[in-house]
Design a protein around this motif. Structure first.
Motif, mmCIF file in Angstrom:
data_model
loop_
_atom_site.group_PDB
_atom_site.id
_atom_site.type_symbol
_atom_site.label_atom_id
_atom_site.label_comp_id
_atom_site.label_asym_id
_atom_site.label_seq_id
_atom_site.Cartn_x
_atom_site.Cartn_y
_atom_site.Cartn_z
ATOM 1 N N SER A 1 35.272 30.462 37.985
ATOM 2 C CA SER A 1 34.379 30.539 37.394
ATOM 3 C C SER A 1 34.376 31.582 36.120
ATOM 4 C CB SER A 1 33.298 30.029 38.135
ATOM 5 O OG SER A 1 32.607 30.836 39.296
ATOM 6 N N SER B 1 31.006 25.210 38.176
ATOM 7 C CA SER B 1 32.106 24.547 37.472
ATOM 8 C C SER B 1 33.847 26.349 37.327
ATOM 9 C CB SER B 1 32.337 24.417 36.331
ATOM 10 O OG SER B 1 31.645 24.935 35.380
ATOM 11 N N GLY B 2 35.078 25.305 37.335
ATOM 12 C CA GLY B 2 35.606 26.396 36.667
ATOM 13 C C GLY B 2 37.266 25.924 36.829
ATOM 14 N N ARG B 3 37.836 26.847 37.038
ATOM 15 C CA ARG B 3 38.955 26.369 37.160
ATOM 16 C C ARG B 3 39.572 26.384 38.653
ATOM 17 N NH1 ARG B 3 42.163 24.705 33.076
ATOM 18 N NH2 ARG B 3 40.514 25.356 31.655
ATOM 19 N N TYR C 1 40.439 21.872 35.399
ATOM 20 C CA TYR C 1 39.152 22.149 35.613
ATOM 21 C C TYR C 1 37.864 20.773 36.172
ATOM 22 C CZ TYR C 1 35.283 24.864 33.241
ATOM 23 O OH TYR C 1 34.464 26.289 33.372
ATOM 24 N N ALA D 1 38.039 21.769 30.507
ATOM 25 C CA ALA D 1 37.244 22.789 30.044
ATOM 26 C C ALA D 1 37.166 22.483 28.135
ATOM 27 C CB ALA D 1 38.190 24.389 30.343
#
Length: 120
Positions: A36, A11-13, A75, A111
């Motif tokens: 991440s 998971s991340g932007r 996100y 997020a």
């Protein structure tokens, strides 16, 4: 090229808008990078934030969905598997490696830091 059967969940932007391409046969691909981060404490109590950048690739219907729904700054939660590419550089002669995440499924999420308070 080597495929690793290791499942990956990241998971991340999203760092930039996905790049969408189509082959002459009509198969779409989407390529983008996500960032991440892992926050942990050392034995001394100091917090350390380790950030990682991941190259993400999707094909077919998933790529079309990404084209329509994913933007820079979103996100994402990505589930897929790891692909490792290895080649020998012609100019230097050294072995180079590239790892990518091939997307099986994804979800746009908010997020935890970005949740807004509910209006009264």
């Amino acid at each position: 090229m080597t495929d690793l059967a290791k499942p990956v969940s990241v998971s991340g932007r999203v760092l930039h808008a996905p790049e969408i391409r189509a082959t002459p046969g009509g198969v779409y691909s989407a390529t983008f990078r996500i960032n991440s981060s892992i926050l942990h404490k050392t034995r001394g109590g100091r917090q350390i934030n380790r950030e990682r950048m991941h190259i993400v690739v999707a094909y077919g219907d998933v790529a079309i969905d990404i084209r329509n729904s994913v933007r820079k700054g979103d996100y994402l939660q990505i589930d897929g598997h790891l692909q490792l590419q290895r080649w020998v550089s012609r100019s230097v002669g050294s072995t180079k490696y590239l790892s990518q995440i091939l997307v099986d499924s994804y979800a746009v999420v908010i997020a935890p830091q970005a949740k807004l308070p509910l209006a009264a």
